[in-house]
Design a protein around this motif. Structure first.
Motif, PDB file in Angstrom:
ATOM      1  N   THR A 163       0.827  -1.208   0.000  1.00 14.33           N
ATOM      2  CA  THR A 163       0.000   0.000   0.000  1.00 14.33           C
ATOM      3  C   THR A 163       0.862   1.259   0.000  1.00 14.33           C
ATOM      4  O   THR A 163       0.609   2.211  -0.764  1.00 14.33           O
ATOM      5  CB  THR A 163      -0.928   0.004   1.230  1.00 14.33           C
ATOM      6  OG1 THR A 163      -1.754  -1.164   1.215  1.00 14.33           O
ATOM      7  CG2 THR A 163      -1.818   1.237   1.234  1.00 14.33           C
ATOM      8  N   ILE A 175      -6.709   4.929  -0.643  1.00 11.19           N
ATOM      9  CA  ILE A 175      -7.798   3.972  -0.892  1.00 11.19           C
ATOM     10  C   ILE A 175      -7.509   3.148  -2.144  1.00 11.19           C
ATOM     11  O   ILE A 175      -7.670   1.917  -2.151  1.00 11.19           O
ATOM     12  CB  ILE A 175      -9.147   4.695  -1.031  1.00 11.19           C
ATOM     13  CG1 ILE A 175      -9.510   5.402   0.283  1.00 11.19           C
ATOM     14  CG2 ILE A 175     -10.242   3.709  -1.409  1.00 11.19           C
ATOM     15  CD1 ILE A 175      -9.665   4.469   1.471  1.00 11.19           C
ATOM     16  N   ASP A 176      -7.079   3.817  -3.214  1.00  9.32           N
ATOM     17  CA  ASP A 176      -6.777   3.100  -4.458  1.00  9.32           C
ATOM     18  C   ASP A 176      -5.612   2.131  -4.275  1.00  9.32           C
ATOM     19  O   ASP A 176      -5.605   1.031  -4.835  1.00  9.32           O
ATOM     20  CB  ASP A 176      -6.456   4.089  -5.579  1.00  9.32           C
ATOM     21  CG  ASP A 176      -7.702   4.810  -6.092  1.00  9.32           C
ATOM     22  OD1 ASP A 176      -8.808   4.322  -5.795  1.00  9.32           O
ATOM     23  OD2 ASP A 176      -7.549   5.845  -6.767  1.00  9.32           O
ATOM     24  N   TYR A 179      -6.897  -0.774  -2.331  1.00 12.92           N
ATOM     25  CA  TYR A 179      -7.778  -1.507  -3.236  1.00 12.92           C
ATOM     26  C   TYR A 179      -6.963  -2.359  -4.212  1.00 12.92           C
ATOM     27  O   TYR A 179      -7.279  -3.531  -4.463  1.00 12.92           O
ATOM     28  CB  TYR A 179      -8.653  -0.508  -3.981  1.00 12.92           C
ATOM     29  CG  TYR A 179      -9.322  -1.034  -5.236  1.00 12.92           C
ATOM     30  CD1 TYR A 179     -10.430  -1.874  -5.165  1.00 12.92           C
ATOM     31  CD2 TYR A 179      -8.847  -0.663  -6.497  1.00 12.92           C
ATOM     32  CE1 TYR A 179     -11.043  -2.335  -6.323  1.00 12.92           C
ATOM     33  CE2 TYR A 179      -9.454  -1.122  -7.658  1.00 12.92           C
ATOM     34  CZ  TYR A 179     -10.555  -1.955  -7.562  1.00 12.92           C
ATOM     35  OH  TYR A 179     -11.147  -2.419  -8.703  1.00 12.92           O
ATOM     36  N   CYS A 180      -5.884  -1.808  -4.759  1.00 11.73           N
ATOM     37  CA  CYS A 180      -5.013  -2.546  -5.678  1.00 11.73           C
ATOM     38  C   CYS A 180      -4.328  -3.700  -4.968  1.00 11.73           C
ATOM     39  O   CYS A 180      -4.179  -4.794  -5.532  1.00 11.73           O
ATOM     40  CB  CYS A 180      -3.981  -1.600  -6.278  1.00 11.73           C
ATOM     41  SG  CYS A 180      -2.896  -2.378  -7.495  1.00 11.73           S
ATOM     42  N   CYS A 182      -5.475  -5.379  -2.336  1.00 11.47           N
ATOM     43  CA  CYS A 182      -6.478  -6.436  -2.100  1.00 11.47           C
ATOM     44  C   CYS A 182      -6.813  -7.181  -3.392  1.00 11.47           C
ATOM     45  O   CYS A 182      -6.963  -8.403  -3.393  1.00 11.47           O
ATOM     46  CB  CYS A 182      -7.748  -5.837  -1.499  1.00 11.47           C
ATOM     47  SG  CYS A 182      -7.527  -5.180   0.163  1.00 11.47           S
ATOM     48  N   ALA A 183      -6.939  -6.426  -4.501  1.00  8.02           N
ATOM     49  CA  ALA A 183      -7.242  -7.056  -5.788  1.00  8.02           C
ATOM     50  C   ALA A 183      -6.095  -7.938  -6.258  1.00  8.02           C
ATOM     51  O   ALA A 183      -6.307  -8.929  -6.962  1.00  8.02           O
ATOM     52  CB  ALA A 183      -7.541  -5.989  -6.836  1.00  8.02           C
ATOM     53  N   GLU A 193      -6.280  -0.779 -11.662  1.00 10.18           N
ATOM     54  CA  GLU A 193      -5.119  -0.268 -10.950  1.00 10.18           C
ATOM     55  C   GLU A 193      -4.026  -1.327 -11.013  1.00 10.18           C
ATOM     56  O   GLU A 193      -4.284  -2.512 -10.761  1.00 10.18           O
ATOM     57  CB  GLU A 193      -5.447   0.038  -9.485  1.00 10.18           C
ATOM     58  CG  GLU A 193      -6.548   1.066  -9.266  1.00 10.18           C
ATOM     59  CD  GLU A 193      -6.098   2.475  -9.596  1.00 10.18           C
ATOM     60  OE1 GLU A 193      -4.913   2.674  -9.896  1.00 10.18           O
ATOM     61  OE2 GLU A 193      -6.950   3.388  -9.548  1.00 10.18           O
TER      62      GLU A 193
END
Length: 307
Positions: A163, A175-176, A179-180, A182-183, A193
């Protein structure tokens, strides 16, 4: 060596030295296999670099990055095969990569985690004076728990580092970036992302492999911990339950109105779901076949007659 077993022990925990020695060849084979996979894959995709479409940086970095993204089944979509040859190569490397992750890299993670279990045990007993023998017993008793905590620690560390890297180096918002991460570790890989710079992709080569494997180990350890706790609860319930007349009747396998130690153990093993009635029946049939003289016991005479 047989006369002096202490010579085979480590001074800290009393573990056999051979167990540590055996882990070295395993790790060596893992790194050799990984290096061969990534080396061959990088060469192949460098040769067909013109047949890959998407965001490109450095040819070698992109090829190595594409190998790792394919191997881990993340599949961002920022680099995709565009020709028949490139697609066939991708299919070959994704199957080979999945097999390597499951069969090879997981063993390396297990070895690393097991080597740090005693460290976790020491952390839990910082204020206690624990001898090496007591520490070894503690590790063996709570092996699954310490393994789970170690994997959880590495997972949090990897997610945090990923992160932060995406936020400060790739220019994403917090946040992005999260999010990346986790993805990626769930191998979801939407592709909206991803790592877009050459340095970012070099970081991603190591981070993607580590994080995806670590998450898989986390869920495995979580399942193992739940199963172990369930078994302990079942064991406590079985051993604490009082016997009934029905239990005596069920345990008396030879119908002599007496329950022997062996019959009692079999009864409790069945209650703990360690064995089933079918298992007992098969073993009893095997015993009867070996008991040639039908004496109810096995002797050397029975063995000689069956040869």
């Amino acid at each position: 060596m047989a006369a002096n077993p202490e010579n085979l022990k480590t001074p800290l925990l009393g573990r056999p030295i051979s167990s540590n020695d055996q882990s070295k060849p395993v790790l060596l084979r893992v790194f050799v296999a990984l290096a061969l996979y990534l080396g061959v894959g990088t060469i192949c995709f460098v040769l067909v670099r013109s047949q890959l479409e998407g965001k490109k940086t450095n040819d070698i970095v992109d090829a190595l990055y594409f190998c790792v993204v394919t191997m881990s089944t993340v599949g961002y979509g920022d680099l995709v095969p565009a020709t028949t040859l490139a697609k066939l190569l991708s299919c070959l490397f994704v199957f080979t990569g999945e097999a390597m992750v499951v069969l090879v890299l997981s063993n390396a993670v297990d070895n690393i985690v097991e080597k740090n279990e005693n460290l976790v045990a020491r952390v839990f007993h910082l204020r206690d004076k624990v001898t090496p023998a007591e520490l070894l017993k503690e590790v063996k008793t709570n092996k699954t728990k310490y393994k789970f905590l170690m994997v959880l620690f590495f997972l949090v560390l990897l997610m945090s580092s990923g992160t932060l890297f995406l936020k400060f180096h790739e220019g994403m918002s917090t946040i992005d970036a999260f999010y990346c991460v986790c993805a990626t570790i769930t191998t979801l890989g939407y592709g909206d992302e991803s790592f877009v710079t050459a340095k970012g992709r070099m970081f991603g080569v190591f981070w993607i492999l580590s994080s995806t494997i670590c998450l898989a180990q986390f869920f495995y350890c979580l399942t193992e911990l739940y199963s172990e706790r369930r078994q302990r609860y079942l064991l406590k319930r079985v051993l604490g339950r009082k016997l009934t007349f029905a239990d005596i009747e069920a345990a008396d396998l030879d119908n002599d109105n007496v329950v022997s130690v062996a019959e009692f153990i079999i009864l409790k093993l069945k209650e703990m779901e360690k064995i089933t009635n079918e298992d007992v029946t098969l073993l009893m049939d095997c015993f009867k076949n070996l008991d040639v003289d039908k004496s109810g016991t096995l002797t050397t005479a029975d063995i000689i007659n069956t040869v």
